[in-house]
Structures are given as structure tokens and as C-alpha cells.
Design a protein around this motif. Sequence first.
Motif, PDB file in Angstrom:
ATOM      1  N   PHE A  44       9.626  12.468  -3.087  1.00  0.00           N
ATOM      2  CA  PHE A  44       8.701  11.362  -3.311  1.00  0.00           C
ATOM      3  C   PHE A  44       9.296  10.034  -2.840  1.00  0.00           C
ATOM      4  CE2 PHE A  44       6.118  13.385  -7.041  1.00  0.00           C
ATOM      5  CZ  PHE A  44       5.419  14.157  -6.126  1.00  0.00           C
ATOM      6  N   LEU A  45      10.594   9.843  -3.057  1.00  0.00           N
ATOM      7  CA  LEU A  45      11.240   8.612  -2.605  1.00  0.00           C
ATOM      8  C   LEU A  45      11.199   8.502  -1.082  1.00  0.00           C
ATOM      9  CD1 LEU A  45      14.357   8.468  -4.960  1.00  0.00           C
ATOM     10  CD2 LEU A  45      12.354   6.964  -5.021  1.00  0.00           C
ATOM     11  N   GLN A  46      11.381   9.623  -0.429  1.00  0.00           N
ATOM     12  CA  GLN A  46      11.361   9.624   1.031  1.00  0.00           C
ATOM     13  C   GLN A  46       9.987   9.260   1.572  1.00  0.00           C
ATOM     14  OE1 GLN A  46      12.370  13.388   2.867  1.00  0.00           O
ATOM     15  NE2 GLN A  46      13.080  12.375   4.727  1.00  0.00           N
ATOM     16  N   GLN A  47       8.928   9.779   0.911  1.00  0.00           N
ATOM     17  CA  GLN A  47       7.587   9.494   1.410  1.00  0.00           C
ATOM     18  C   GLN A  47       7.012   8.201   0.848  1.00  0.00           C
ATOM     19  OE1 GLN A  47       5.166  12.908   0.387  1.00  0.00           O
ATOM     20  NE2 GLN A  47       4.608  12.108  -1.621  1.00  0.00           N
ATOM     21  N   GLY A  48       7.660   7.639  -0.190  1.00  0.00           N
ATOM     22  CA  GLY A  48       7.264   6.329  -0.704  1.00  0.00           C
ATOM     23  C   GLY A  48       6.250   6.328  -1.811  1.00  0.00           C
ATOM     24  N   ASP A  49       5.848   7.511  -2.282  1.00  0.00           N
ATOM     25  CA  ASP A  49       4.929   7.567  -3.419  1.00  0.00           C
ATOM     26  C   ASP A  49       4.910   8.972  -4.009  1.00  0.00           C
ATOM     27  OD1 ASP A  49       3.321   9.172  -1.773  1.00  0.00           O
ATOM     28  OD2 ASP A  49       1.943   7.564  -1.291  1.00  0.00           O
ATOM     29  N   SER A  71       9.531  10.287 -19.879  1.00  0.00           N
ATOM     30  CA  SER A  71       8.502   9.892 -18.912  1.00  0.00           C
ATOM     31  C   SER A  71       8.350   8.377 -18.879  1.00  0.00           C
ATOM     32  CB  SER A  71       7.166  10.560 -19.264  1.00  0.00           C
ATOM     33  OG  SER A  71       7.270  11.967 -19.197  1.00  0.00           O
ATOM     34  N   ASN A  72       8.380   7.742 -20.043  1.00  0.00           N
ATOM     35  CA  ASN A  72       8.283   6.289 -20.081  1.00  0.00           C
ATOM     36  C   ASN A  72       9.478   5.646 -19.381  1.00  0.00           C
ATOM     37  OD1 ASN A  72       6.001   6.698 -21.586  1.00  0.00           O
ATOM     38  ND2 ASN A  72       6.880   6.045 -23.531  1.00  0.00           N
ATOM     39  N   GLY A  73      10.668   6.202 -19.644  1.00  0.00           N
ATOM     40  CA  GLY A  73      11.865   5.670 -18.999  1.00  0.00           C
ATOM     41  C   GLY A  73      11.824   5.799 -17.492  1.00  0.00           C
ATOM     42  N   MET A  74      11.344   6.947 -17.015  1.00  0.00           N
ATOM     43  CA  MET A  74      11.287   7.154 -15.566  1.00  0.00           C
ATOM     44  C   MET A  74      10.177   6.335 -14.929  1.00  0.00           C
ATOM     45  SD  MET A  74      12.380  11.160 -15.139  1.00  0.00           S
ATOM     46  CE  MET A  74      11.207  11.798 -16.360  1.00  0.00           C
ATOM     47  N   ALA A  75       9.126   6.030 -15.697  1.00  0.00           N
ATOM     48  CA  ALA A  75       8.090   5.135 -15.177  1.00  0.00           C
ATOM     49  C   ALA A  75       8.690   3.772 -14.848  1.00  0.00           C
ATOM     50  CB  ALA A  75       6.967   4.993 -16.200  1.00  0.00           C
ATOM     51  N   ALA A 113      -6.211   5.508 -11.185  1.00  0.00           N
ATOM     52  CA  ALA A 113      -5.125   5.161 -12.107  1.00  0.00           C
ATOM     53  C   ALA A 113      -3.909   4.608 -11.376  1.00  0.00           C
ATOM     54  CB  ALA A 113      -4.742   6.388 -12.932  1.00  0.00           C
ATOM     55  N   LYS A 114      -4.121   4.048 -10.209  1.00  0.00           N
ATOM     56  CA  LYS A 114      -2.990   3.614  -9.368  1.00  0.00           C
ATOM     57  C   LYS A 114      -2.139   2.532 -10.015  1.00  0.00           C
ATOM     58  CE  LYS A 114      -5.865   0.466  -6.564  1.00  0.00           C
ATOM     59  NZ  LYS A 114      -7.159   0.825  -7.196  1.00  0.00           N
ATOM     60  N   PHE A 115      -2.684   1.816 -11.033  1.00  0.00           N
ATOM     61  CA  PHE A 115      -1.914   0.767 -11.713  1.00  0.00           C
ATOM     62  C   PHE A 115      -1.516   1.198 -13.125  1.00  0.00           C
ATOM     63  CE2 PHE A 115      -1.437  -3.703 -13.421  1.00  0.00           C
ATOM     64  CZ  PHE A 115      -0.377  -4.038 -12.601  1.00  0.00           C
ATOM     65  N   ILE A 116      -1.538   2.503 -13.381  1.00  0.00           N
ATOM     66  CA  ILE A 116      -1.194   3.024 -14.705  1.00  0.00           C
ATOM     67  C   ILE A 116       0.044   3.896 -14.614  1.00  0.00           C
ATOM     68  CG2 ILE A 116      -1.954   4.502 -16.605  1.00  0.00           C
ATOM     69  CD1 ILE A 116      -4.794   3.604 -16.041  1.00  0.00           C
ATOM     70  N   THR A 117       1.072   3.496 -15.333  1.00  0.00           N
ATOM     71  CA  THR A 117       2.302   4.285 -15.418  1.00  0.00           C
ATOM     72  C   THR A 117       2.953   4.020 -16.763  1.00  0.00           C
ATOM     73  OG1 THR A 117       4.284   4.963 -14.177  1.00  0.00           O
ATOM     74  CG2 THR A 117       3.909   2.601 -14.393  1.00  0.00           C
ATOM     75  N   GLY A 118       3.708   4.999 -17.251  1.00  0.00           N
ATOM     76  CA  GLY A 118       4.364   4.860 -18.544  1.00  0.00           C
ATOM     77  C   GLY A 118       3.432   4.988 -19.727  1.00  0.00           C
ATOM     78  N   VAL A 119       2.294   5.656 -19.541  1.00  0.00           N
ATOM     79  CA  VAL A 119       1.292   5.821 -20.596  1.00  0.00           C
ATOM     80  C   VAL A 119       1.391   7.206 -21.206  1.00  0.00           C
ATOM     81  CG1 VAL A 119      -1.199   6.091 -20.981  1.00  0.00           C
ATOM     82  CG2 VAL A 119      -0.345   4.108 -19.720  1.00  0.00           C
ATOM     83  N   ASN A 120       1.292   7.279 -22.536  1.00  0.00           N
ATOM     84  CA  ASN A 120       1.194   8.547 -23.268  1.00  0.00           C
ATOM     85  C   ASN A 120      -0.246   8.659 -23.766  1.00  0.00           C
ATOM     86  OD1 ASN A 120       4.274   7.456 -24.646  1.00  0.00           O
ATOM     87  ND2 ASN A 120       4.092   8.923 -22.986  1.00  0.00           N
ATOM     88  N   LEU A 121      -1.087   9.325 -22.981  1.00  0.00           N
ATOM     89  CA  LEU A 121      -2.521   9.353 -23.244  1.00  0.00           C
ATOM     90  C   LEU A 121      -2.866  10.435 -24.252  1.00  0.00           C
ATOM     91  CD1 LEU A 121      -5.376   8.401 -22.616  1.00  0.00           C
ATOM     92  CD2 LEU A 121      -5.395   9.921 -20.633  1.00  0.00           C
ATOM     93  N   GLY A 173       9.053   2.943 -10.924  1.00  0.00           N
ATOM     94  CA  GLY A 173       7.800   2.258 -10.623  1.00  0.00           C
ATOM     95  C   GLY A 173       7.854   1.406  -9.373  1.00  0.00           C
ATOM     96  N   SER A 174       8.942   0.677  -9.198  1.00  0.00           N
ATOM     97  CA  SER A 174       9.058  -0.211  -8.039  1.00  0.00           C
ATOM     98  C   SER A 174       9.214   0.561  -6.734  1.00  0.00           C
ATOM     99  CB  SER A 174      10.244  -1.164  -8.221  1.00  0.00           C
ATOM    100  OG  SER A 174      11.470  -0.447  -8.239  1.00  0.00           O
TER     101      SER A 174
END
Length: 262
Positions: free
Chosen positions: A126-131, A181-185, A246-254, A189-190
Motif C-alpha cells: 500500500f505504501l508503494q502504491q500510495g493508498d 487500528s486506531n494507532g495505525m490510522a 468514506a475517504k475522509f474517515i479513519t480511526g473509527v470504531n463503527l 494516515g499521512s
Amino acid sequence: MASRLQGKIAIVTGAGSGYGLGIATKLISEGANVVIADISETNGMAAADKLGATYVKTDVTDKAQWQNLLEMTLSTYNALHIVVNNAGSCYEKQPSETLSDHEFDLTMNVNVRSIFNSVAVIVPHFLQQGDGVFVNIASTSAIRPRPGAPYLLCYSSVFSLTRIKGLAWYAASKAAVNVASNGMAIEYGSRGIRFNTVCPVVGLTSMTNTMQQSDLDAFASTIPLGRMCTPDDVAGAVAYLVSPDAKFITGVNLQVDGGRCA
């Protein structure tokens, strides 16, 4: 809506049955190609045949098998955009002091180490492809580890909410899923990678299909919306979180719980 995930490639673990099968079905209906990763060849192959998906036998506790899963996905589709860590394990309810090392290790390995493995193997891609996006399936027991959660495979012949307990370490494993998951968000994220979790309440799956309807109704009565969770409910939440909506949603426990944790 049918094309919301058009061109996306997704891995869904434990997708041979239950919530995982529901998730795979939903993602495909919205245009994604899905790789079903399941330790059960019988369930995995049947699901893949039914959905027109790809099946890769995978023990999610083994990092080498995650590497094989990634390589098979890339060789088949030349891309990967979504990982849904759905595979999970639970032990039979019991007092915490009687839980065996084997039961504890299996619970932590399937519920937590599997996600660690997926991150170690998939994040570099994912880092290599940027998302990229991860959705990890947790549980309402990670939020409120009270009687009645997480699963009714731990039931007695006389249903009683006050007696359904003894799953503290299962709840702890799912709490770890949320916190990690929250920590990795925050960590990724950047760099374009999103992490979210879905926390279902007790659901109608193979784990509960042997229960009496009266027992299911008794538990459903404790949920404000008046029914138990279904694979469709979980799948809808996952499909939203992995979609551009949901492109602006991360670190959520739904919480997908009909209001039970409110």
C-alpha cells in the motif's frame, strides 16, 4: 451504487461463511473483485464458486501464508486496494482462571496476530502504491464487555443474560483490534492508508443457528432496534468504510449494534 467499488480488488478473510461471506457478497455487488481467504477449503471454495470470486486457502496466523495471499492476489488481478480482516476465533465461555493456554493463544493469534501479519505484509504494498484501506472486524464486547456479549455460542439451555459471561479474553482480543487500528490510522494516515473497525453486536450466523427462537428473541429484546445483527448489516458498514464515500474517515470504531452500546 453498483459501481462504487468498480475496479477495486479486495481480500476478505474468513469469507467462507457468516459475516465474511456477507461482506464478500456486498463488495462484489458494488463492483469489486474479491479474494476469499479462508482456512476451510470446503467453505472457501463453495463461496468462491457461488460468488465468482477467487479462493486462496490461508491460515491468517501464519505470516508466510499472508505473503502467499498477496502474491496470488497480485498475480491474478495485478492490484490490491482493500483488506478486510474478518477471520476470528472465540472459546467456550468459562471462568478466566480455567482458560487454557491453547485457547488463549488461539484467540489472540486468530484475532490479533492475524492483523499484525496482514499489516506486516500488505502495508509495504500500500505504501508503494500510495493508498489502501483496512477494515478490521472487532466486536461490541471490545467497547462494553458485559453479559450478553460477544457471542451466543456460549449459551445454556435456560437463557439468561446474567449467565452469559466468561469471555473476558475474547473481549480483550477485540479491544486490541480497536486500539491497534486506531494507532495505525494515526501512523499511516499521512501516507494514504486508512484503518477502521466495525464492531458488531451478537449476530445471526452459524454460531447462533442452533439456538431456540425464544432465546434469540430474548436477546433481541435487549437491542433498541429490536433484532440481532445480520451479515448484511456488517457488510453494509464495511462497504461504506472501504468506499470513496468514506475517504475522509479513519480511526473509527463503527458500532453495528442496533443501539445496544448506546
